[in-house]
Design an enzyme around this catalytic site. Structure first.
Site, mmCIF file in Angstrom:
data_model
loop_
_atom_site.group_PDB
_atom_site.id
_atom_site.type_symbol
_atom_site.label_atom_id
_atom_site.label_comp_id
_atom_site.label_asym_id
_atom_site.label_seq_id
_atom_site.Cartn_x
_atom_site.Cartn_y
_atom_site.Cartn_z
ATOM 1 C CD GLU A 175 51.688 -21.365 9.853
ATOM 2 O OE1 GLU A 175 50.908 -20.859 10.670
ATOM 3 O OE2 GLU A 175 52.558 -22.203 10.157
ATOM 4 C CG ASN A 233 47.828 -18.946 11.615
ATOM 5 O OD1 ASN A 233 47.766 -19.982 12.259
ATOM 6 N ND2 ASN A 233 48.950 -18.519 11.057
ATOM 7 C CD GLU A 265 48.443 -23.718 10.017
ATOM 8 O OE1 GLU A 265 48.846 -23.134 11.057
ATOM 9 O OE2 GLU A 265 49.206 -24.177 9.158
ATOM 10 C CG ASP A 295 48.279 -23.483 14.646
ATOM 11 O OD1 ASP A 295 49.214 -24.292 14.742
ATOM 12 O OD2 ASP A 295 48.455 -22.260 14.451
ATOM 13 C CD GLU A 351 52.550 -25.377 14.946
ATOM 14 O OE1 GLU A 351 52.476 -24.305 14.326
ATOM 15 O OE2 GLU A 351 51.883 -25.627 15.959
#
Length: 401
Positions: A175, A233, A265, A295, A351
């Site tokens: 990520e 993101n 995300e 997310d 996460e």
């Protein structure tokens, strides 16, 4: 600091005496007691208030919530700790609440009234009200000129955090996380600048820079025969126009990558009121082959209908949901989210795997993909390349053993 002053509100004489004796054993001498709300309020008014109220929320005859509200309105108390046996759903709720009726929530004593549990609750109050405790001074958000300058100088950089297959340790992707490598303030996290970037409508410009950095890195890795999925993101507002979607499509063509190389995300709380244009651009990204992930799942209020209607193929369970993996309600949340993801044919990423206990807990429940400091920390691109070299060398050595 001095011991806090405590009021015990309990209508059962035996229970009240047990609590008072426990407080005495812990060195607290300034302890008041009352058997009902009116008597408790009179005690507070007479002594000028207390630091902590210890009461039984489940006892309907006391109406603790009303009493606590009145006491807080009169500024006669700072914090509350609960005792007595609560229904499981009530216990789950209050254990997650930082405050109750405007008062600091210290926690819930078990029905067995254990001394070490009471000591722990009192310690929470002492830590929060220590005269030596320095509250952080919030930094002012950067102004528009400073952000423009940072963008022009390339100070906004993509840092990369790996994701793993939990059962095997195999790399599942990376990520890209934004960091502002500020010349005087050091490396800044998104919480220190992202709100300003959004307010000044500079989010697209920042995203494009990060995308270029990420695709450039993937190009280097491709020459080394390393292929990774890279996640970015996106803010839902970025999909109100077609500009970002078209830029992603053109960037994939320029770098000659398939759409499946990228995943995007979007935070769950940004999906509550989606316009038709946003939904269309989500479809466009999926039609390009890009992955779409919700997310911070578990921190917003997504409906099942919404999940079924939108073209997402992944959920990312927020780290707050797994922080207490030894507690039944956290285990239930993870298990139910995993079942939901599977029923919708989505993958689930956990996460916030910050320690071995969380790692083992989510693995035992059947979770397959995870991310967190215990597994790997975010790192700058120039650090990711040697990290990958060491990782793949370790994987080869493990196979040869």
């Amino acid at each position: 600091m001095a011991h806090p002053r405590v009021l015990v509100l309990e209508n059962q004489r035996f229970q009240r005496s047990v609590l008072i004796k426990m407080l005495d054993r812990l060195g607290l001498r300034d302890v008041l007691q009352a058997s009902d709300g009116d008597q408790a309020m009179a005690q507070l008014m007479a002594c000028g208030g207390v630091d902590i109220i210890l009461c039984d929320l489940a006892d309907r005859s006391l109406d603790c919530l009303d009493f606590l509200h009145r006491a807080r309105q009169a500024d006669l108390v700072q914090a509350v700790a609960l005792c007595g046996e609560l229904l499981p759903e009530l216990l789950r709720a209050v254990m997650q609440m930082p405050s109750l009726s405007g008062l600091q929530m210290l926690g819930v004593l078990p029905p067995s009234l254990e001394l070490h549990s009471l000591r722990r609750l009192l310690r929470r109050y002492s830590q929060a009200h220590s005269p030596f405790k320095q509250l952080p001074v919030p930094r002012a958000l950067p102004d528009e000129h400073e952000i423009h300058q940072g963008l022009a100088l390339g100070e906004f950089r993509a840092w990369f955090q790996p994701k793993f297959i939990l059962g095997t340790g195999r790399l599942a992707g990376v990520e890209a996380l934004v960091r502002w490598e500020h010349p005087t303030r050091g490396v800044l996290l998104p919480a220190e600048f992202l709100a300003a970037v959004l307010a000044y409508d500079l989010i697209d410009q920042m995203f494009k820079q990060l995308l270029e950095q990420g695709l450039s890195l993937l190009s280097v890795l491709r020459r080394q025969q390393v292929h990774l999925e890279l996640a970015f993101n996106l803010h839902a507002s970025q999909l109100l126009s077609d500009e970002v979607t078209l830029y992603i499509q053109q960037a994939l063509l320029r770098y000659d990558f398939a759409g499946s190389t990228l995943s995007f995300e979007l935070a769950e709380n940004g999906l509550l009121d989606l316009s038709p244009r946003i939904q269309e651009n989500l479809l466009r990204l999926r039609m390009l082959g890009c992955g779409l992930s919700i997310d911070d799942f578990g921190m917003g209020f997504s409906s099942l209908k919404l999940l079924c209607q939108l073209p997402f193929n992944q959920l990312k369970l927020d780290g707050e949901c797994v922080r207490r993996m030894d507690e039944p309600h956290s285990q239930a949340m993870v298990a139910s989210t995993l079942a939901l993801a599977r029923s919708l044919d989505m993958s689930l990423v956990i996460e916030g795997i910050g320690n071995q206990r969380i790692h083992e807990g989510v693995l035992a429940l059947g979770c397959e993909i995870g991310q967190g400091y215990y597994l790997a920390r975010p790192m700058a691109g120039y650090r990711l390349l040697p990290w990958l070299d060491a990782y793949f060398a370790g994987q080869r050595n493990a196979k040869n053993c």
